[in-house]
Enzyme design. Structure first.
Site, PDB file in Angstrom:
ATOM      1  N   SER A  42       0.866  -1.179   0.000  1.00 17.31           N
ATOM      2  CA  SER A  42       0.000   0.000   0.000  1.00 17.31           C
ATOM      3  C   SER A  42       0.899   1.223   0.000  1.00 17.31           C
ATOM      4  O   SER A  42       2.078   1.142   0.387  1.00 17.31           O
ATOM      5  CB  SER A  42      -0.888   0.003   1.250  1.00 17.31           C
ATOM      6  OG  SER A  42      -1.504   1.264   1.452  1.00 17.31           O
ATOM      7  N   TYR A  63      -2.230  -1.297  10.219  1.00 16.74           N
ATOM      8  CA  TYR A  63      -2.159  -1.362   8.763  1.00 16.74           C
ATOM      9  C   TYR A  63      -0.766  -1.002   8.264  1.00 16.74           C
ATOM     10  O   TYR A  63      -0.192  -1.710   7.424  1.00 16.74           O
ATOM     11  CB  TYR A  63      -3.206  -0.438   8.155  1.00 16.74           C
ATOM     12  CG  TYR A  63      -3.424  -0.664   6.682  1.00 16.74           C
ATOM     13  CD1 TYR A  63      -4.107  -1.794   6.230  1.00 16.74           C
ATOM     14  CD2 TYR A  63      -2.962   0.241   5.737  1.00 16.74           C
ATOM     15  CE1 TYR A  63      -4.319  -2.010   4.882  1.00 16.74           C
ATOM     16  CE2 TYR A  63      -3.164   0.031   4.381  1.00 16.74           C
ATOM     17  CZ  TYR A  63      -3.843  -1.093   3.955  1.00 16.74           C
ATOM     18  OH  TYR A  63      -4.051  -1.307   2.603  1.00 16.74           O
TER      19      TYR A  63
END
Length: 228
Positions: free
Chosen positions: A127, A140
């Site tokens: 990401s 995350y």
């Protein structure tokens, strides 16, 4: 475009994973999905909770047997739990790491012998928050930074035997944000990508000829706020 072959896609029932599975099928390949629920598109499917790493490894073996071996793996499964570190439930925090990082490693580890035999490919999905840290995203960011390190080390370890690509996508219009508190959901005017466009980039990486690899791909909206 070159046929990508038989491609295992984690998280292939929704979001980017579903877009990748559909792109593989459209290019003449055979997608096989690992997920909690079956894909609407009817692709080959093995049900598994990727937070259970031993179950993930067994699911890879079942999927490979079901489709007669794998040519590639795309690890698109991912979850998130937003909030300050002290406010996120510890079990939920751990689950983000388990699915996003440990599940990725487990799936790749289980598939690797077969991929080496076929000179196959691996595409892992990190990401933009795997290269840029932000507040209220410790789980995350930790998981996606981990995917970056894992993938770069894997590429060095398997050089010349397996093609390894690290995908760094920006935000996309998917159901990924649905279960977030409102304060963490993108607004209607957010600049996000169509997951099909990101899937097209994945397909490019999967179809490079032997000896040529896309080592890292960053695919974002032209107005992505979290990259660079």
């Amino acid at each position: 475009m070159t046929n990508p072959g038989t491609v295992l896609v984690t998280g292939g029932s929704s979001g980017l994973g579903a877009a990748v599975a559909d792109a593989v099928a459209a290019a003449g390949g055979t997608p096989v999905v690992l997920d909690l629920k079956a894909p609407d598109a009817g692709h080959a499917f093995v049900e598994v909770d990727l937070a259970d790493t031993r179950a993930a490894e067994s699911a890879v073996a079942r999927a490979s047997e079901q489709v007669g071996g794998l040519d590639a793996v795309v690890t698109a499964a991912g979850i998130d739990r937003c909030g300050r570190l002290v406010d996120v439930d510890a079990g939920e925090w751990d689950r983000v790491i388990a699915v996003n990082l440990l599940g990725t490693a487990a799936v790749v580890r289980a598939a690797l012998p077969g991929l080496e035999a076929r000179q196959g490919k691996v595409v892992t999905v990190s990401s933009t928050l795997g290269v840029k840290a932000v507040s209220d995203a410790t789980a995350y960011c930790a998981s996606k930074f981990g995917v970056v390190g894992f993938t770069r080390a894997l590429a060095a370890e398997t050089a010349g035997r397996v093609g390894v690509t690290l995908l760094v996508p920006g935000g996309m219009w998917t159901h990924f944000f649905d279960d977030r508190p409102d304060q963490y959901k993108p607004g209607a005017d957010a600049k996000l990508n169509d997951p099909a466009q990101t899937a097209d980039a994945v397909l490019y990486a999967l179809t490079r000829p032997a000896g040529s690899e896309v080592r890292e791909l960053v695919v974002t909206s032209s107005e992505e706020g979290s990259y660079p």
